[in-house]
Design a protein around this motif. Structure first.
Motif, PDB file in Angstrom:
ATOM      1  N   UNK A  19       0.423  -1.203   0.831  1.00  0.00           N
ATOM      2  CA  UNK A  19       0.553   0.153  -0.014  1.00  0.00           C
ATOM      3  C   UNK A  19       0.889   1.030   0.527  1.00  0.00           C
ATOM      4  N   UNK A  20       2.082   1.112   1.057  1.00  0.00           N
ATOM      5  CA  UNK A  20       2.792   2.302   0.187  1.00  0.00           C
ATOM      6  C   UNK A  20       3.888   2.623  -0.590  1.00  0.00           C
ATOM      7  N   UNK A  21       4.151   1.533  -1.248  1.00  0.00           N
ATOM      8  CA  UNK A  21       4.653   1.909  -2.671  1.00  0.00           C
ATOM      9  C   UNK A  21       3.007   2.270  -3.533  1.00  0.00           C
ATOM     10  N   UNK A  22       2.219   1.772  -3.627  1.00  0.00           N
ATOM     11  CA  UNK A  22       1.319   1.901  -3.966  1.00  0.00           C
ATOM     12  C   UNK A  22       1.027   3.399  -4.081  1.00  0.00           C
ATOM     13  N   UNK A  23       0.813   3.844  -3.079  1.00  0.00           N
ATOM     14  CA  UNK A  23       0.389   5.435  -2.821  1.00  0.00           C
ATOM     15  C   UNK A  23       1.536   6.516  -3.004  1.00  0.00           C
ATOM     16  N   UNK A  24       2.982   6.014  -3.122  1.00  0.00           N
ATOM     17  CA  UNK A  24       4.293   6.994  -3.831  1.00  0.00           C
ATOM     18  C   UNK A  24       4.163   6.435  -5.045  1.00  0.00           C
ATOM     19  N   UNK A  25       3.718   5.867  -5.669  1.00  0.00           N
ATOM     20  CA  UNK A  25       3.892   5.734  -7.527  1.00  0.00           C
ATOM     21  C   UNK A  25       2.219   6.254  -7.499  1.00  0.00           C
ATOM     22  N   UNK A  26       0.972   6.138  -6.952  1.00  0.00           N
ATOM     23  CA  UNK A  26       0.305   7.471  -7.485  1.00  0.00           C
ATOM     24  C   UNK A  26       0.866   8.723  -7.007  1.00  0.00           C
ATOM     25  N   UNK A  27       0.988   9.396  -6.045  1.00  0.00           N
ATOM     26  CA  UNK A  27       1.323  11.045  -5.931  1.00  0.00           C
ATOM     27  C   UNK A  27       2.241  10.896  -6.823  1.00  0.00           C
ATOM     28  N   UNK A  28       3.197  10.270  -7.106  1.00  0.00           N
ATOM     29  CA  UNK A  28       4.394  10.234  -8.578  1.00  0.00           C
ATOM     30  C   UNK A  28       4.107  10.559  -9.698  1.00  0.00           C
ATOM     31  N   UNK A  29       2.758  10.082  -9.814  1.00  0.00           N
ATOM     32  CA  UNK A  29       1.993   9.955 -10.842  1.00  0.00           C
ATOM     33  C   UNK A  29       1.106  11.251 -11.251  1.00  0.00           C
ATOM     34  N   UNK A  30       1.238  11.865 -10.027  1.00  0.00           N
ATOM     35  CA  UNK A  30       0.139  12.709 -10.638  1.00  0.00           C
ATOM     36  C   UNK A  30       1.048  14.196 -10.474  1.00  0.00           C
ATOM     37  N   UNK A  31       2.145  14.102  -9.840  1.00  0.00           N
ATOM     38  CA  UNK A  31       2.808  15.484  -9.482  1.00  0.00           C
ATOM     39  C   UNK A  31       3.442  15.807 -11.014  1.00  0.00           C
ATOM     40  N   UNK A  32       3.647  14.953 -11.569  1.00  0.00           N
ATOM     41  CA  UNK A  32       4.211  14.610 -12.858  1.00  0.00           C
ATOM     42  C   UNK A  32       2.624  14.578 -14.247  1.00  0.00           C
ATOM     43  N   UNK A  33       1.486  14.140 -13.466  1.00  0.00           N
ATOM     44  CA  UNK A  33       0.311  14.866 -14.513  1.00  0.00           C
ATOM     45  C   UNK A  33       0.210  16.157 -14.543  1.00  0.00           C
ATOM     46  N   UNK A  34       0.825  16.644 -13.658  1.00  0.00           N
ATOM     47  CA  UNK A  34       0.303  17.943 -12.907  1.00  0.00           C
ATOM     48  C   UNK A  34       1.738  18.888 -13.624  1.00  0.00           C
ATOM     49  N   UNK A  35       2.617  18.466 -13.743  1.00  0.00           N
ATOM     50  CA  UNK A  35       3.772  19.539 -14.311  1.00  0.00           C
ATOM     51  C   UNK A  35       3.885  19.254 -15.338  1.00  0.00           C
ATOM     52  N   UNK A  36       3.739  18.108 -16.109  1.00  0.00           N
ATOM     53  CA  UNK A  36       3.861  17.929 -17.033  1.00  0.00           C
ATOM     54  C   UNK A  36       5.025  16.660 -17.639  1.00  0.00           C
ATOM     55  N   UNK A  37       5.838  17.282 -18.706  1.00  0.00           N
ATOM     56  CA  UNK A  37       7.443  15.916 -19.024  1.00  0.00           C
ATOM     57  C   UNK A  37       8.150  17.562 -18.433  1.00  0.00           C
ATOM     58  N   UNK A  38       8.858  16.248 -17.676  1.00  0.00           N
ATOM     59  CA  UNK A  38      10.019  17.034 -17.237  1.00  0.00           C
ATOM     60  C   UNK A  38      11.390  15.956 -17.329  1.00  0.00           C
ATOM     61  N   UNK A  39      12.824  16.776 -17.576  1.00  0.00           N
ATOM     62  CA  UNK A  39      13.825  16.785 -17.808  1.00  0.00           C
ATOM     63  C   UNK A  39      14.939  16.461 -16.874  1.00  0.00           C
ATOM     64  N   UNK A  40      15.241  14.983 -16.291  1.00  0.00           N
ATOM     65  CA  UNK A  40      16.128  15.550 -15.168  1.00  0.00           C
ATOM     66  C   UNK A  40      17.390  14.707 -15.385  1.00  0.00           C
ATOM     67  N   UNK A  41      17.867  14.786 -14.046  1.00  0.00           N
ATOM     68  CA  UNK A  41      19.477  13.838 -14.158  1.00  0.00           C
ATOM     69  C   UNK A  41      18.950  13.162 -13.506  1.00  0.00           C
ATOM     70  N   UNK A  42      19.845  11.713 -13.528  1.00  0.00           N
ATOM     71  CA  UNK A  42      19.753  10.273 -13.230  1.00  0.00           C
ATOM     72  C   UNK A  42      21.020   9.541 -13.362  1.00  0.00           C
ATOM     73  N   UNK A  43      21.178   8.726 -12.646  1.00  0.00           N
ATOM     74  CA  UNK A  43      22.301   8.202 -12.206  1.00  0.00           C
ATOM     75  C   UNK A  43      22.481   6.521 -12.604  1.00  0.00           C
ATOM     76  N   UNK A  44      22.762   5.437 -12.781  1.00  0.00           N
ATOM     77  CA  UNK A  44      22.711   4.211 -13.797  1.00  0.00           C
ATOM     78  C   UNK A  44      22.688   3.273 -12.725  1.00  0.00           C
ATOM     79  N   UNK A  45      22.278   2.773 -12.001  1.00  0.00           N
ATOM     80  CA  UNK A  45      22.603   1.930 -10.698  1.00  0.00           C
ATOM     81  C   UNK A  45      22.671   0.716 -11.004  1.00  0.00           C
ATOM     82  N   UNK A  46      21.885  -0.221 -12.321  1.00  0.00           N
ATOM     83  CA  UNK A  46      21.925  -1.157 -12.647  1.00  0.00           C
ATOM     84  C   UNK A  46      21.931  -2.005 -13.632  1.00  0.00           C
ATOM     85  N   UNK A  47      21.539  -2.185 -14.161  1.00  0.00           N
ATOM     86  CA  UNK A  47      21.958  -2.768 -15.826  1.00  0.00           C
ATOM     87  C   UNK A  47      21.272  -4.150 -16.230  1.00  0.00           C
ATOM     88  N   UNK A  48      20.152  -3.625 -16.759  1.00  0.00           N
ATOM     89  CA  UNK A  48      19.471  -5.305 -17.627  1.00  0.00           C
ATOM     90  C   UNK A  48      19.178  -4.902 -18.762  1.00  0.00           C
TER      91      UNK A  48
END
Length: 139
Positions: free
Chosen positions: A5-34
């Protein structure tokens, strides 16, 4: 169940944030390659996810944890490499997902400029928060 439930809530609020802000570009760090893509962390937003890489464009070596572009052999991604990703809200099939996609590799000059900018901001915040702790800089 509570962890799910905690993970689902975090995912939902992340989705809502980017839905309101629109497409964003950001720096990321690679932690694993699959085979399915790059596992990355986006420190600016505190999120992590998988950046899918099409097999026709990339050679993935899971044992050495490297990815090399088939178009340009100079482009090599490995663990702890900094890249730019595009973050957007994806509501296809009512799934409420936050999708990450690869944009480009962060160049050495950009990395140095970003470090200098962050260091200047850190010093500014330190000056405001702890004015009595400042030691005069020798310049």
């Amino acid at each position: 169940m509570a962890q799910w439930a905690g993970r689902a809530s975090a995912d939902l609020h992340t989705f809502l944030y980017f839905k309101s802000k629109g497409q964003q570009s950001a720096e990321a760090v690679v932690t694993r390659i699959r085979r399915s893509g790059l596992q990355v962390v986006v420190p600016r937003y505190g999120i992590d996810g998988v950046v899918p890489l099409p097999e026709e464009d990339w050679n993935v070596n899971e044992e050495e944890q490297t990815v090399v572009s088939k178009k340009d052999a100079k482009v090599k991604l490995e663990i702890f490499r900094r890249i730019f990703v595009c973050i957007e809200a994806d509501n296809t099939d009512f799934r409420n997902r936050t999708r990450l996609s690869f944009e480009r590799v962060l160049g050495e000059k950009e990395r140095q400029e970003a470090y200098e900018e962050m260091e200047a901001k850190r010093k500014e915040v330190a000056k405001e928060m702890y004015p009595d702790r400042l030691i005069p800089e020798a310049n």
